[in-house]
Write a protein that holds these residues in place. Structure first.
Motif, PDB file in Angstrom:
ATOM      1  N   THR A  59      16.977   4.085  -6.075  1.00  0.00           N
ATOM      2  CA  THR A  59      16.581   2.658  -6.628  1.00  0.00           C
ATOM      3  C   THR A  59      17.814   2.292  -7.625  1.00  0.00           C
ATOM      4  N   ARG A  60      18.293   1.262  -7.217  1.00  0.00           N
ATOM      5  CA  ARG A  60      19.531   0.524  -8.179  1.00  0.00           C
ATOM      6  C   ARG A  60      18.822  -0.755  -8.848  1.00  0.00           C
ATOM      7  N   HIS A  61      18.087  -1.522  -8.099  1.00  0.00           N
ATOM      8  CA  HIS A  61      17.776  -2.933  -8.617  1.00  0.00           C
ATOM      9  C   HIS A  61      16.385  -2.575  -9.465  1.00  0.00           C
ATOM     10  N   ARG A  62      15.945  -3.665 -10.234  1.00  0.00           N
ATOM     11  CA  ARG A  62      14.540  -3.765 -10.647  1.00  0.00           C
ATOM     12  C   ARG A  62      14.050  -4.674  -9.625  1.00  0.00           C
ATOM     13  N   ILE A  63      12.689  -4.054  -8.998  1.00  0.00           N
ATOM     14  CA  ILE A  63      12.049  -4.555  -7.907  1.00  0.00           C
ATOM     15  C   ILE A  63      10.912  -5.069  -8.288  1.00  0.00           C
ATOM     16  N   MET A  64      10.250  -6.289  -7.920  1.00  0.00           N
ATOM     17  CA  MET A  64       8.964  -6.546  -8.353  1.00  0.00           C
ATOM     18  C   MET A  64       8.041  -6.401  -7.104  1.00  0.00           C
ATOM     19  N   GLY A  65       6.636  -5.986  -7.313  1.00  0.00           N
ATOM     20  CA  GLY A  65       5.685  -6.094  -6.249  1.00  0.00           C
ATOM     21  C   GLY A  65       4.563  -6.815  -6.894  1.00  0.00           C
ATOM     22  N   ILE A  66       4.025  -7.837  -6.237  1.00  0.00           N
ATOM     23  CA  ILE A  66       2.920  -8.506  -6.963  1.00  0.00           C
ATOM     24  C   ILE A  66       1.585  -8.353  -6.022  1.00  0.00           C
ATOM     25  N   VAL A  67       0.442  -7.941  -7.002  1.00  0.00           N
ATOM     26  CA  VAL A  67      -0.822  -7.588  -6.281  1.00  0.00           C
ATOM     27  C   VAL A  67      -1.744  -8.618  -7.120  1.00  0.00           C
ATOM     28  N   ASN A  68      -2.304  -9.441  -6.195  1.00  0.00           N
ATOM     29  CA  ASN A  68      -3.528 -10.279  -6.486  1.00  0.00           C
ATOM     30  C   ASN A  68      -4.857 -10.359  -6.162  1.00  0.00           C
ATOM     31  N   LYS A  69      -5.535 -10.638  -7.271  1.00  0.00           N
ATOM     32  CA  LYS A  69      -7.339 -10.754  -7.099  1.00  0.00           C
ATOM     33  C   LYS A  69      -7.446 -12.096  -7.812  1.00  0.00           C
ATOM     34  N   PRO A  70      -8.677 -12.587  -7.141  1.00  0.00           N
ATOM     35  CA  PRO A  70      -9.113 -13.950  -7.872  1.00  0.00           C
ATOM     36  C   PRO A  70      -9.006 -13.839  -9.514  1.00  0.00           C
ATOM     37  N   ASN A  71      -9.271 -12.955  -9.914  1.00  0.00           N
ATOM     38  CA  ASN A  71      -9.572 -12.976 -11.513  1.00  0.00           C
ATOM     39  C   ASN A  71      -8.165 -12.261 -12.375  1.00  0.00           C
ATOM     40  N   TRP A  72      -7.350 -11.654 -11.403  1.00  0.00           N
ATOM     41  CA  TRP A  72      -6.072 -11.002 -11.993  1.00  0.00           C
ATOM     42  C   TRP A  72      -4.835 -11.232 -11.161  1.00  0.00           C
ATOM     43  N   GLN A  73      -3.616 -10.951 -11.643  1.00  0.00           N
ATOM     44  CA  GLN A  73      -2.461 -10.941 -11.065  1.00  0.00           C
ATOM     45  C   GLN A  73      -1.806  -9.549 -11.835  1.00  0.00           C
ATOM     46  N   ILE A  74      -1.216  -8.580 -11.076  1.00  0.00           N
ATOM     47  CA  ILE A  74      -0.333  -7.691 -11.753  1.00  0.00           C
ATOM     48  C   ILE A  74       0.988  -7.687 -11.023  1.00  0.00           C
ATOM     49  N   VAL A  75       1.886  -7.568 -11.939  1.00  0.00           N
ATOM     50  CA  VAL A  75       3.311  -7.797 -11.353  1.00  0.00           C
ATOM     51  C   VAL A  75       4.085  -6.498 -11.721  1.00  0.00           C
ATOM     52  N   TYR A  76       4.078  -5.560 -10.788  1.00  0.00           N
ATOM     53  CA  TYR A  76       4.557  -4.168 -10.752  1.00  0.00           C
ATOM     54  C   TYR A  76       6.273  -4.354 -10.853  1.00  0.00           C
ATOM     55  N   SER A  77       6.785  -3.446 -11.365  1.00  0.00           N
ATOM     56  CA  SER A  77       8.279  -3.209 -11.268  1.00  0.00           C
ATOM     57  C   SER A  77       8.772  -1.819 -11.185  1.00  0.00           C
ATOM     58  N   PHE A  93       2.038 -15.433 -13.034  1.00  0.00           N
ATOM     59  CA  PHE A  93       3.220 -15.701 -13.212  1.00  0.00           C
ATOM     60  C   PHE A  93       4.165 -16.085 -11.864  1.00  0.00           C
ATOM     61  N   PHE A  94       3.256 -15.642 -10.891  1.00  0.00           N
ATOM     62  CA  PHE A  94       3.885 -16.095  -9.512  1.00  0.00           C
ATOM     63  C   PHE A  94       2.764 -16.676  -8.911  1.00  0.00           C
ATOM     64  N   PRO A  95       3.115 -17.287  -7.522  1.00  0.00           N
ATOM     65  CA  PRO A  95       2.120 -17.942  -6.980  1.00  0.00           C
ATOM     66  C   PRO A  95       1.169 -16.935  -6.108  1.00  0.00           C
ATOM     67  N   LYS A  96      -0.022 -17.010  -6.066  1.00  0.00           N
ATOM     68  CA  LYS A  96      -1.090 -15.964  -5.581  1.00  0.00           C
ATOM     69  C   LYS A  96      -0.730 -15.392  -4.233  1.00  0.00           C
ATOM     70  N   ASP A  97       0.112 -16.144  -3.393  1.00  0.00           N
ATOM     71  CA  ASP A  97       0.478 -15.669  -2.034  1.00  0.00           C
ATOM     72  C   ASP A  97       1.566 -14.801  -1.906  1.00  0.00           C
ATOM     73  N   GLU A  98       2.307 -14.593  -3.230  1.00  0.00           N
ATOM     74  CA  GLU A  98       3.811 -13.957  -3.171  1.00  0.00           C
ATOM     75  C   GLU A  98       3.477 -12.422  -3.442  1.00  0.00           C
ATOM     76  N   LEU A  99       4.524 -11.740  -2.539  1.00  0.00           N
ATOM     77  CA  LEU A  99       4.252 -10.329  -2.659  1.00  0.00           C
ATOM     78  C   LEU A  99       5.609  -9.605  -3.395  1.00  0.00           C
ATOM     79  N   THR A 100       6.554 -10.443  -3.662  1.00  0.00           N
ATOM     80  CA  THR A 100       7.580  -9.746  -4.284  1.00  0.00           C
ATOM     81  C   THR A 100       8.626 -11.017  -4.744  1.00  0.00           C
ATOM     82  N   ASP A 101       9.340 -10.418  -5.756  1.00  0.00           N
ATOM     83  CA  ASP A 101      10.630 -11.789  -6.019  1.00  0.00           C
ATOM     84  C   ASP A 101      11.634 -11.614  -5.475  1.00  0.00           C
TER      85      ASP A 101
END
Length: 301
Positions: free
Chosen positions: A48-66, A182-190
């Motif tokens: 891994t060379r970059h910071r890569i975000m993965g976004i997980v969404n539920k109605p009551n929360w959003q987790i932005v993993y890096s 922080f991101f639209p609920k249908d997004e998976l990554t930045d």
């Protein structure tokens, strides 16, 4: 940031950033947590060379993993850029996941560990690869790391075999701050699609070449064009020296053909469409130490 009008009261959202030494299994864990292959995985260190975000969404929360590069003492400018991603991840984290394994006694970058140990946000210490040792070793390692960071939540896991990973979710959600997404609920990554194309090609380089070659290559997607039934992709593999170019191409072009074939198959599965992949190799002298070039490759602002 998306409008908060459509989100319920008490909605939680936060950055959950994964850090650790090279080759402890951060990217495997990231992919497990996100449920998609966001980060490339390879047995070689410093994949891994970059910071890569993965976004997980539920109605009551959003987790932005890096997912972040493995921490190290930089030997050249490229690695300085990689460590900048780690530094930024520590700065904006709401929760830190520090990944170690059953063999590691100390993080590969002491200053980063000291910062994590003294942060006033929730910290999870996950001891990966417990499938390679018995339960007794796993418990000893848990005791060891609990003494290192007494306030952390420490747990043995196997990211590869999904042991103890699913049970983390409730603990993470419980510690998220209240916030709008922080991101639209249908997004998976930045990251854009071109980034994943370059990463898939680079993973095949990591697989097929040895010694310094994988660490001297950068993949630049020069063309990414979608047509009704096919993606046309042209990518350059940048190397630091002429001798490396000859190795990457191989006798009669056999090595680059192998990389291209494997990458094309994975890209077709990833994009769910036929792919025409055209690979070239170009010498970009000493690119790993050239900050202006590294900026173009996304390692510096």
């Amino acid at each position: 940031m998306p409008s908060g009008a459509e989100y319920p009261d008490g909605h939680k959202s936060g950055f959950v950033n994964i850090v650790g030494s090279p080759n402890v299994g951060k990217s495997t864990l990231m992919n497990r947590l996100v449920g998609e292959n966001i980060s490339i995985i390879n047995a070689k260190a410093q994949t891994t060379r970059h910071r890569i975000m993965g976004i997980v969404n539920k109605p009551n929360w959003q987790i932005v993993y890096s997912d972040t590069p493995g921490v190290l003492d930089p030997a050249y400018k490229l690695q300085e850029g990689m460590m900048k991603f780690v530094k930024t991840a520590l700065q904006d984290a709401d929760i830190i996941i520090f990944v170690t394994d059953v063999y590691e006694d100390a993080m590969a970058h002491e200053a980063t560990f000291d910062k994590i140990a003294n942060m006033d946000i929730p910290v999870f210490v996950l001891i990966n690869k417990v499938d390679l040792e018995g339960q007794e070793v796993a418990m000893k390692r848990a005791d060891y790391w609990k003494k290192k960071i007494p306030r952390a939540q420490v747990a043995p896991i196997s990211a590869l075999h999904n042991f103890n990973v699913d049970t983390l979710l409730d603990s993470i959600v419980a510690r998220l701050p209240e916030a709008h997404p922080f991101f639209p609920k249908d997004e998976l990554t930045d990251k854009p699609m071109r980034f994943f194309v370059s990463e898939i090609v680079r993973e095949k380089i990591l697989t097929h070449y040895k010694q310094e070659i994988p660490y001297s290559c950068e993949v630049v997607v020069e063309e990414f064009r979608e047509e009704p039934h096919i993606f046309n992709i042209r990518a350059e593999i940048r190397v630091a020296r002429e001798s490396q170019k000859m190795i990457v191409i191989g006798s009669g072009g056999n090595m680059i053909k192998r990389v291209g074939t494997d990458a094309r198959k994975e890209l077709e599965a990833f994009l769910d469409k036929k792919v025409f992949l055209d690979l070239y190799v170009r010498v970009d002298k000493d690119w790993r130490n050239d900050e202006s070039k590294l900026k173009r490759f996304g390692y510096f602002d």
